[in-house]
Design a protein around this motif. Structure first.
Motif: not given
Length: 211
Positions: A198-200, A205-211
């Motif tokens: 999940i971390w990888y 994919h930066k779009e999956l990262q929460e702000d």
């Protein structure tokens, strides 16, 4: 033929295998990922079973979606999935009995797999049979990919083998100090490996990262 393999349909098939993986992104199907991944063989069989059941159940529900009363749609979906799970379970007992024993109750518990019910409700109920089939195959293979990756590391580092074939259990390696890590065969390590995947996925994919 072009419409069957349009860019949209290709994305429906490929997206769950990659960027929108149901396990690493939606965090579904975690229980079986912990339970059946101590060895590669049952993990592969489980992944293929879920793929087949998801694809066929999506197609069946898509075909009859306009005739299903809204108030009983979940019951109808459960009946379709239960019938397919029963067929797959009986086929495994007939042709792959040893693997069926290893999977134990987890084949039956496919009925409650969140991925299946989620795709039926979110996709098959509002799309055609072909698109629903691709969606089922994609989500099933995405699920299977994670199971196979987890099982690969657990069996290799925990038992020193893959598919039962010896890979690391050699005297030369033991003389160098190598020992199989029994902790890899325990469920907590499956959870840790899934967490690493999940971390990888989110790091890649930066779009999956929460702000």
């Amino acid at each position: 033929m072009g419409q069957l393999f349009s860019a949209k349909n290709k994305d429906v098939l490929a997206s769950p295998i990659g960027i929108n993986n149901p396990v690493t992104v939606q965090v579904l199907g975690i229980c079986s990922a912990l339970a059946v991944t101590a060895k590669l063989e049952p993990a592969v069989v489980m992944g293929l079973s879920v793929t087949i059941i998801t694809a066929f159940s999506n197609v069946v529900i898509s075909l009859i979606r306009k005739t299903i009363p809204n108030r009983i749609r979940i019951i109808v979906q459960l009946v379709v999935v239960a019938a397919l799970v029963t067929i797959v379970s009986e086929l495994l007992k007939a042709f792959a009995y040893d693997v069926s024993v290893q999977l134990s109750v987890y084949i039956g518990l496919i009925i409650t797999n969140c991925i299946l019910m989620g795709r039926l409700e979110a996709f098959a109920m509002s799309n055609g049979p072909w698109e629903s089939c691709l969606d089922g195959i994609g989500n099933g293979l995405g699920y299977a990919k994670i199971l196979v990756l987890v099982a690969f590391f657990r069996e290799l580092l925990g038992s020193g083998s893959l598919f039962g074939f010896n890979i690391l259990n050699y005297d030369a390696l033991k003389e160098m100090g190598y020992m199989n890590n029994g902790l890899m065969l325990m469920p907590p390590m499956a959870l840790i490996i899934v967490a690493c995947l999940i971390w990888y996925q989110r790091a890649k994919h930066k779009e999956l990262q929460e702000d």
